[in-house]
Design a protein around this motif. Structure first.
Motif, PDB file in Angstrom:
ATOM      1  N   GLY A  54     -18.208   3.786   8.271  1.00 11.17           N
ATOM      2  CA  GLY A  54     -18.078   4.565   7.055  1.00 11.17           C
ATOM      3  C   GLY A  54     -18.597   5.970   7.234  1.00 11.17           C
ATOM      4  N   PRO A  55     -18.647   6.749   6.175  1.00 13.65           N
ATOM      5  CA  PRO A  55     -19.088   8.144   6.290  1.00 13.65           C
ATOM      6  C   PRO A  55     -20.549   8.291   6.687  1.00 13.65           C
ATOM      7  N   ASP A  56     -21.377   7.261   6.459  1.00 15.46           N
ATOM      8  CA  ASP A  56     -22.799   7.352   6.798  1.00 15.46           C
ATOM      9  C   ASP A  56     -23.152   6.659   8.100  1.00 15.46           C
ATOM     10  N   GLY A  57     -22.148   6.215   8.867  1.00 20.25           N
ATOM     11  CA  GLY A  57     -22.422   5.536  10.114  1.00 20.25           C
ATOM     12  C   GLY A  57     -21.777   4.162  10.149  1.00 20.25           C
ATOM     13  N   THR A  58     -22.238   3.342  11.082  1.00 18.66           N
ATOM     14  CA  THR A  58     -21.651   2.015  11.297  1.00 18.66           C
ATOM     15  C   THR A  58     -22.647   0.921  10.954  1.00 18.66           C
ATOM     16  N   THR A  59     -22.212  -0.007  10.128  1.00 16.74           N
ATOM     17  CA  THR A  59     -22.981  -1.207   9.810  1.00 16.74           C
ATOM     18  C   THR A  59     -22.385  -2.374  10.581  1.00 16.74           C
ATOM     19  N   THR A  60     -23.250  -3.176  11.206  1.00 18.92           N
ATOM     20  CA  THR A  60     -22.762  -4.315  11.976  1.00 18.92           C
ATOM     21  C   THR A  60     -23.400  -5.611  11.473  1.00 18.92           C
ATOM     22  N   LEU A  61     -22.690  -6.709  11.663  1.00 19.75           N
ATOM     23  CA  LEU A  61     -23.178  -8.050  11.361  1.00 19.75           C
ATOM     24  C   LEU A  61     -22.807  -8.956  12.520  1.00 19.75           C
ATOM     25  N   GLU A  62     -23.702  -9.863  12.863  1.00 20.76           N
ATOM     26  CA  GLU A  62     -23.378 -10.847  13.882  1.00 20.76           C
ATOM     27  C   GLU A  62     -22.509 -11.965  13.319  1.00 20.76           C
ATOM     28  N   GLY A  63     -22.569 -12.179  12.010  1.00 21.40           N
ATOM     29  CA  GLY A  63     -21.753 -13.199  11.383  1.00 21.40           C
ATOM     30  C   GLY A  63     -21.903 -13.158   9.879  1.00 21.40           C
ATOM     31  N   LEU A  64     -20.906 -13.687   9.172  1.00 23.96           N
ATOM     32  CA  LEU A  64     -20.928 -13.703   7.717  1.00 23.96           C
ATOM     33  C   LEU A  64     -20.386 -15.035   7.234  1.00 23.96           C
ATOM     34  N   GLN A  65     -21.080 -15.628   6.252  1.00 27.59           N
ATOM     35  CA  GLN A  65     -20.623 -16.863   5.615  1.00 27.59           C
ATOM     36  C   GLN A  65     -20.729 -16.681   4.101  1.00 27.59           C
ATOM     37  N   ALA A  66     -19.680 -17.055   3.399  1.00 24.97           N
ATOM     38  CA  ALA A  66     -19.675 -16.972   1.939  1.00 24.97           C
ATOM     39  C   ALA A  66     -18.941 -18.182   1.381  1.00 24.97           C
ATOM     40  N   ARG A 101     -14.512   7.049  -3.251  1.00 27.50           N
ATOM     41  CA  ARG A 101     -15.577   7.843  -2.637  1.00 27.50           C
ATOM     42  C   ARG A 101     -15.537   7.885  -1.119  1.00 27.50           C
ATOM     43  N   ALA A 102     -14.984   6.863  -0.480  1.00 27.02           N
ATOM     44  CA  ALA A 102     -15.066   6.814   0.978  1.00 27.02           C
ATOM     45  C   ALA A 102     -13.988   5.903   1.545  1.00 27.02           C
ATOM     46  N   LYS A 103     -13.769   6.058   2.851  1.00 30.09           N
ATOM     47  CA  LYS A 103     -12.853   5.200   3.587  1.00 30.09           C
ATOM     48  C   LYS A 103     -13.644   4.451   4.654  1.00 30.09           C
ATOM     49  N   TYR A 104     -13.247   3.196   4.903  1.00 29.30           N
ATOM     50  CA  TYR A 104     -13.973   2.352   5.837  1.00 29.30           C
ATOM     51  C   TYR A 104     -12.994   1.695   6.805  1.00 29.30           C
ATOM     52  N   MET A 105     -13.392   1.647   8.068  1.00 31.68           N
ATOM     53  CA  MET A 105     -12.673   0.903   9.087  1.00 31.68           C
ATOM     54  C   MET A 105     -13.476  -0.363   9.381  1.00 31.68           C
ATOM     55  N   ILE A 106     -12.850  -1.521   9.226  1.00 29.00           N
ATOM     56  CA  ILE A 106     -13.535  -2.795   9.388  1.00 29.00           C
ATOM     57  C   ILE A 106     -12.981  -3.510  10.609  1.00 29.00           C
ATOM     58  N   SER A 107     -13.852  -3.753  11.578  1.00 28.34           N
ATOM     59  CA  SER A 107     -13.498  -4.544  12.756  1.00 28.34           C
ATOM     60  C   SER A 107     -14.196  -5.887  12.643  1.00 28.34           C
ATOM     61  N   SER A 108     -13.501  -6.968  12.947  1.00 30.64           N
ATOM     62  CA  SER A 108     -14.101  -8.296  12.801  1.00 30.64           C
ATOM     63  C   SER A 108     -13.522  -9.249  13.834  1.00 30.64           C
ATOM     64  N   ALA A 109     -14.257 -10.326  14.085  1.00 27.39           N
ATOM     65  CA  ALA A 109     -13.809 -11.366  15.004  1.00 27.39           C
ATOM     66  C   ALA A 109     -13.557 -12.642  14.208  1.00 27.39           C
ATOM     67  N   ASP A 110     -12.308 -13.077  14.194  1.00 32.15           N
ATOM     68  CA  ASP A 110     -11.934 -14.347  13.582  1.00 32.15           C
ATOM     69  C   ASP A 110     -12.374 -14.449  12.118  1.00 32.15           C
ATOM     70  N   MET A 111     -11.966 -13.493  11.305  1.00 31.37           N
ATOM     71  CA  MET A 111     -12.241 -13.548   9.874  1.00 31.37           C
ATOM     72  C   MET A 111     -11.167 -14.373   9.191  1.00 31.37           C
ATOM     73  N   ARG A 112     -11.578 -15.439   8.522  1.00 33.78           N
ATOM     74  CA  ARG A 112     -10.621 -16.293   7.830  1.00 33.78           C
ATOM     75  C   ARG A 112     -11.287 -16.944   6.631  1.00 33.78           C
ATOM     76  N   ALA A 113     -10.462 -17.366   5.686  1.00 36.41           N
ATOM     77  CA  ALA A 113     -10.975 -18.002   4.471  1.00 36.41           C
ATOM     78  C   ALA A 113     -10.106 -19.193   4.120  1.00 36.41           C
ATOM     79  N   SER A 114     -10.750 -20.220   3.589  1.00 37.49           N
ATOM     80  CA  SER A 114     -10.057 -21.392   3.056  1.00 37.49           C
ATOM     81  C   SER A 114     -10.135 -21.321   1.540  1.00 37.49           C
TER      82      SER A 114
END
Length: 332
Positions: A145-157, A107-120
């Protein structure tokens, strides 16, 4: 002294030989995996594959990797991707993503910009490499994305096997400063404007799958959820609050059965927001809004609701009001 020197030289030679064997094994394994995906009709390419890290590491770098699954229509590409591992502990790896990557769906294409994304990732020390636990962290993220830009200050999972389980995973997700594109033409009953960022967006749940997450999850089919125990999923955005908790059983066709408890504060604005942002189809929102309006009239509380969301035989209902077909919970 000479004997000690001989021991050191022999030990060094043996270790060097072990590292070379491990390096060649890693390279051959990755090359074989990409070749197998291409044989299945995938796009599975990279410009170059290098392995470094002597003497104690096996550090693999893919230049310009690109993957596309024709069956699901999902695709990903990046300027590079890295996998780091200790040569004496190859089942514990660190994955590192670049600052820019592209992800596509049918349905859509997304460009993802991130700072220091890593996983253990820690996997079982056997050929299946079944996931045992994983942690992902990232700094600032922007998703265009097609509807605009979503931003996050940080993500933890974090994902980890439940005690004594082989395919039952505990999952915790938390985002800091989540800011979706602001819907246009939105009028809030609570007055004023929404803050730029969410005050909270997190989830804590356990999911039992029909098979472990291992190499076959990519090579054959994805594990499918069979039991979902939602301890809490919570979103707070200014005066708007939404929380869900409960348990669902999922059959082989992906139909959920069970109950979630839904708590909503200023629910009318939540519905208006979902409609303006096109987060849910109108075919869902219309019956939900009608049911909540009737419930609010009966309860005498027009702002805050606490209701069961029931799933049964492929349908769902909010309190006593039917909403229609339930979503199919299948991972493609």
């Amino acid at each position: 002294m000479k004997r000690l020197l001989v021991v050191i030289v022999v030990a060094g030679a043996l270790w060097s030989g072990y590292w070379v064997v491990a390096m060649r094994g890693a390279m051959a394994g990755f090359e074989a995996w990409f070749a197998a995906r291409r044989a299945e009709g995938w796009q599975a390419d990279y410009a170059a594959l290098t392995v470094r890290g002597y003497p104690n590491r096996i550090d693999t770098t893919f230049d310009r990797p690109a993957l596309a699954d024709p069956e699901t229509g999902l695709a990903w590409e990046a300027p590079f991707f890295q996998i780091f591992a200790l040569s004496y502990k190859p089942n514990h790896i660190i994955a590192v993503w670049p600052d820019i990557q592209r992800f596509s769906t049918p349905r859509a294409k997304y460009m993802i910009s991130s700072a220091d994304m890593r996983a253990s990732l820690v996997m079982a020390p056997d050929p299946t490499l079944a996931l045992q636990r994983s942690n992902l962290v990232a700094g600032a993220i922007a998703i265009e994305g097609p509807d605009g830009t979503t931003t996050l200050e940080g993500l933890q999972a974090a994902v980890g096997l439940s005690d004594g389980a082989v395919q039952d995973y505990r999952i915790a997700i938390n985002s800091d400063g989540f800011a979706p594109p602001a819907p246009t033409g939105l009028t809030l009953r609570t007055g004023g404007r929404l803050p730029h960022r969410f005050d909270a967006l997190r989830a804590d749940l356990s999911v039992a799958f029909d098979k472990p997450w291992d190499l076959t999850a990519l090579e054959e089919r994805r594990p499918q959820p069979r039991t979902i125990r939602l301890k809490l999923a919570e979103a707070k955005w200014g005066e708007l609050e939404l929380a869900l908790a409960g348990q669902l059983a999922v059959d082989a066709a992906g139909r959920p059965n069970g109950r979630l408890t839904v708590k909503a504060r200023n629910w009318r604005d939540i519905i208006a927001l979902a409609r303006a942002g096109r987060w849910l189809p109108a075919s869902w929102l219309d019956p939900i809004e009608e049911a909540l309006t009737l419930t609010a009239q009966l309860s005498g509380n027009s702002q805050t609701l606490d209701l069961p969301l029931d799933f049964k035989n492929g349908t769902m209902s909010l309190g006593p009001f039917p909403l229609g077909a339930a979503p199919v919970l299948q991972i493609r």
